[in-house]
Motif scaffolding. Structure first.
Motif, PDB file in Angstrom:
ATOM      1  N   ASP A   1     -64.666  26.070 -79.243  1.00 33.58           N
ATOM      2  CA  ASP A   1     -64.331  24.770 -78.650  1.00 33.58           C
ATOM      3  C   ASP A   1     -65.479  24.363 -77.731  1.00 33.58           C
ATOM      4  N   ARG A   2     -66.103  23.247 -78.031  1.00 30.59           N
ATOM      5  CA  ARG A   2     -67.268  22.806 -77.246  1.00 30.59           C
ATOM      6  C   ARG A   2     -66.880  22.122 -75.936  1.00 30.59           C
ATOM      7  N   ARG A   3     -65.620  21.810 -75.776  1.00 28.18           N
ATOM      8  CA  ARG A   3     -65.171  21.107 -74.565  1.00 28.18           C
ATOM      9  C   ARG A   3     -65.112  22.067 -73.373  1.00 28.18           C
ATOM     10  N   ASP A   4     -65.240  21.484 -72.192  1.00 31.40           N
ATOM     11  CA  ASP A   4     -65.075  22.249 -70.957  1.00 31.40           C
ATOM     12  C   ASP A   4     -63.580  22.402 -70.677  1.00 31.40           C
ATOM     13  N   HIS A   5     -63.210  23.584 -70.260  1.00 31.53           N
ATOM     14  CA  HIS A   5     -61.825  23.864 -69.872  1.00 31.53           C
ATOM     15  C   HIS A   5     -61.843  24.309 -68.414  1.00 31.53           C
ATOM     16  N   PHE A   6     -60.721  24.106 -67.742  1.00 34.71           N
ATOM     17  CA  PHE A   6     -60.653  24.428 -66.326  1.00 34.71           C
ATOM     18  C   PHE A   6     -59.458  25.311 -66.038  1.00 34.71           C
ATOM     19  N   LEU A   7     -59.690  26.201 -65.101  1.00 36.40           N
ATOM     20  CA  LEU A   7     -58.674  27.180 -64.729  1.00 36.40           C
ATOM     21  C   LEU A   7     -58.662  27.301 -63.209  1.00 36.40           C
ATOM     22  N   ALA A   8     -57.486  27.268 -62.639  1.00 32.91           N
ATOM     23  CA  ALA A   8     -57.359  27.402 -61.179  1.00 32.91           C
ATOM     24  C   ALA A   8     -57.225  28.863 -60.800  1.00 32.91           C
ATOM     25  N   LEU A   9     -57.707  29.167 -59.632  1.00 34.56           N
ATOM     26  CA  LEU A   9     -57.484  30.478 -59.034  1.00 34.56           C
ATOM     27  C   LEU A   9     -55.984  30.694 -58.961  1.00 34.56           C
ATOM     28  N   GLN A  10     -55.510  31.900 -59.276  1.00 34.65           N
ATOM     29  CA  GLN A  10     -54.081  32.150 -59.368  1.00 34.65           C
ATOM     30  C   GLN A  10     -53.501  32.959 -58.209  1.00 34.65           C
ATOM     31  N   ASP A  11     -54.319  33.617 -57.449  1.00 38.17           N
ATOM     32  CA  ASP A  11     -53.850  34.454 -56.342  1.00 38.17           C
ATOM     33  C   ASP A  11     -53.600  33.577 -55.112  1.00 38.17           C
ATOM     34  N   VAL A  12     -52.333  33.416 -54.716  1.00 36.39           N
ATOM     35  CA  VAL A  12     -52.008  32.516 -53.605  1.00 36.39           C
ATOM     36  C   VAL A  12     -52.657  32.947 -52.295  1.00 36.39           C
ATOM     37  N   TRP A  13     -52.844  34.231 -52.094  1.00 32.09           N
ATOM     38  CA  TRP A  13     -53.492  34.698 -50.866  1.00 32.09           C
ATOM     39  C   TRP A  13     -54.969  34.334 -50.873  1.00 32.09           C
TER      40      TRP A  13
ATOM     41  N   LEU B   1     -58.577  40.937 -43.151  1.00 31.65           N
ATOM     42  CA  LEU B   1     -57.468  41.812 -43.505  1.00 31.65           C
ATOM     43  C   LEU B   1     -57.152  41.701 -44.996  1.00 31.65           C
ATOM     44  N   PRO B   2     -56.818  42.811 -45.622  1.00 31.14           N
ATOM     45  CA  PRO B   2     -56.365  42.710 -47.017  1.00 31.14           C
ATOM     46  C   PRO B   2     -55.025  41.974 -47.064  1.00 31.14           C
ATOM     47  N   PRO B   3     -54.727  41.301 -48.174  1.00 27.62           N
ATOM     48  CA  PRO B   3     -53.483  40.522 -48.261  1.00 27.62           C
ATOM     49  C   PRO B   3     -52.226  41.308 -47.897  1.00 27.62           C
ATOM     50  N   SER B   4     -52.154  42.564 -48.282  1.00 25.61           N
ATOM     51  CA  SER B   4     -50.951  43.351 -47.971  1.00 25.61           C
ATOM     52  C   SER B   4     -50.773  43.508 -46.460  1.00 25.61           C
ATOM     53  N   THR B   5     -51.860  43.718 -45.737  1.00 20.93           N
ATOM     54  CA  THR B   5     -51.794  43.838 -44.284  1.00 20.93           C
ATOM     55  C   THR B   5     -51.477  42.490 -43.649  1.00 20.93           C
ATOM     56  N   LEU B   6     -52.095  41.438 -44.155  1.00 23.69           N
ATOM     57  CA  LEU B   6     -51.847  40.104 -43.625  1.00 23.69           C
ATOM     58  C   LEU B   6     -50.379  39.710 -43.803  1.00 23.69           C
ATOM     59  N   LYS B   7     -49.787  40.057 -44.928  1.00 23.45           N
ATOM     60  CA  LYS B   7     -48.358  39.792 -45.156  1.00 23.45           C
ATOM     61  C   LYS B   7     -47.523  40.474 -44.074  1.00 23.45           C
ATOM     62  N   GLN B   8     -47.847  41.735 -43.774  1.00 25.77           N
ATOM     63  CA  GLN B   8     -47.095  42.468 -42.754  1.00 25.77           C
ATOM     64  C   GLN B   8     -47.258  41.814 -41.387  1.00 25.77           C
ATOM     65  N   VAL B   9     -48.482  41.377 -41.061  1.00 26.42           N
ATOM     66  CA  VAL B   9     -48.735  40.726 -39.775  1.00 26.42           C
ATOM     67  C   VAL B   9     -47.918  39.434 -39.663  1.00 26.42           C
ATOM     68  N   ILE B  10     -47.909  38.655 -40.732  1.00 27.98           N
ATOM     69  CA  ILE B  10     -47.159  37.396 -40.717  1.00 27.98           C
ATOM     70  C   ILE B  10     -45.662  37.669 -40.576  1.00 27.98           C
ATOM     71  N   LYS B  11     -45.153  38.646 -41.303  1.00 20.71           N
ATOM     72  CA  LYS B  11     -43.738  38.984 -41.209  1.00 20.71           C
ATOM     73  C   LYS B  11     -43.378  39.482 -39.810  1.00 20.71           C
ATOM     74  N   MET B  12     -44.308  40.189 -39.180  1.00 18.84           N
ATOM     75  CA  MET B  12     -44.069  40.709 -37.833  1.00 18.84           C
ATOM     76  C   MET B  12     -44.121  39.612 -36.779  1.00 18.84           C
ATOM     77  N   GLY B  13     -44.782  38.499 -37.094  1.00 20.64           N
ATOM     78  CA  GLY B  13     -44.989  37.436 -36.115  1.00 20.64           C
ATOM     79  C   GLY B  13     -43.732  36.995 -35.408  1.00 20.64           C
ATOM     80  N   ALA B  14     -42.678  36.711 -36.155  1.00 20.66           N
ATOM     81  CA  ALA B  14     -41.425  36.256 -35.540  1.00 20.66           C
ATOM     82  C   ALA B  14     -40.814  37.348 -34.686  1.00 20.66           C
ATOM     83  N   LYS B  15     -40.912  38.591 -35.148  1.00 25.46           N
ATOM     84  CA  LYS B  15     -40.353  39.707 -34.376  1.00 25.46           C
ATOM     85  C   LYS B  15     -41.117  39.890 -33.066  1.00 25.46           C
ATOM     86  N   VAL B  16     -42.428  39.770 -33.128  1.00 27.76           N
ATOM     87  CA  VAL B  16     -43.249  39.902 -31.921  1.00 27.76           C
ATOM     88  C   VAL B  16     -42.921  38.776 -30.947  1.00 27.76           C
TER      89      VAL B  16
END
Length: 180
Positions: A78-90, A153-168
């Protein structure tokens, strides 16, 4: 490309939210469409699906590529250009935050710092006004320094920090109330 009613609602809403965040509606809609798509899409298909001009799609895709949110790919046979979005929300969140910081926060900090340097030599500036300017600069620098620490921060750590935010916050509020 045929959109389900749910996809159409999502794409339209993302475009509306984009305008509230200072992003062109079509740019935001194209990003949403490409994010939801399960395969790369051509610019022609994007224009047809969203009912927007091909030139608008082209400009919007360039904007999304400049942000690093969309990439151009070629498919075999296929000679046409195709586009793809980044899929990782983090990763999307990280890129958007970094770009907004670079385009909005960094220039603001530069001007605030210049104003504070100039304030020392501005005889017409009242000390209360200089104090307010300093408070804004301190606040912006604190936010920037916090962001700089979080962005590594890696996404897994950032998730924990965000989840802890309300508790803190709850713990801190509770401790402040007890101290009174």
């Amino acid at each position: 490309m045929e959109l389900s009613s749910t996809m159409q609602k999502y794409v339209l809403h993302w475009g509306e939210m984009g305008t509230r965040w200072g992003v062109n509606r079509t740019v935001a809609q194209i990003h949403a469409l490409l994010f939801l798509a399960n395969e790369p899409i051509t610019a022609e298909d994007i224009a047809e699906t969203l009912g927007v001009a091909r030139s608008n799609v082209s400009n919007s895709l360039k904007e999304l590529q400049s942000w690093g949110l969309v990439r151009l790919i070629h498919l075999a046979g296929d000679r046409r250009d195709h586009f793809l979005a980044l899929q990782d929300v983090w990763e999307i969140f990280r890129i958007i935050m970094e770009e907004r910081k670079r385009r909005e926060i960094d220039p603001t900090l530069t001007v605030l710092r210049e104003c504070m340097r100039e304030a020392d030599h501005d005889a017409a500036l009242e000390s209360a006004t200089k104090k307010k300017m300093g408070q804004v600069l301190d606040f912006m620098e604190m936010l920037t320094n916090t962001y700089e620490g979080y962005k590594r921060l890696p996404p897994s750590t950032l998730k924990q920090v965000i989840k802890m935010g309300a508790k803190v916050a709850k713990f801190t509020t509770s401790a402040e109330n007890k101290a009174k």
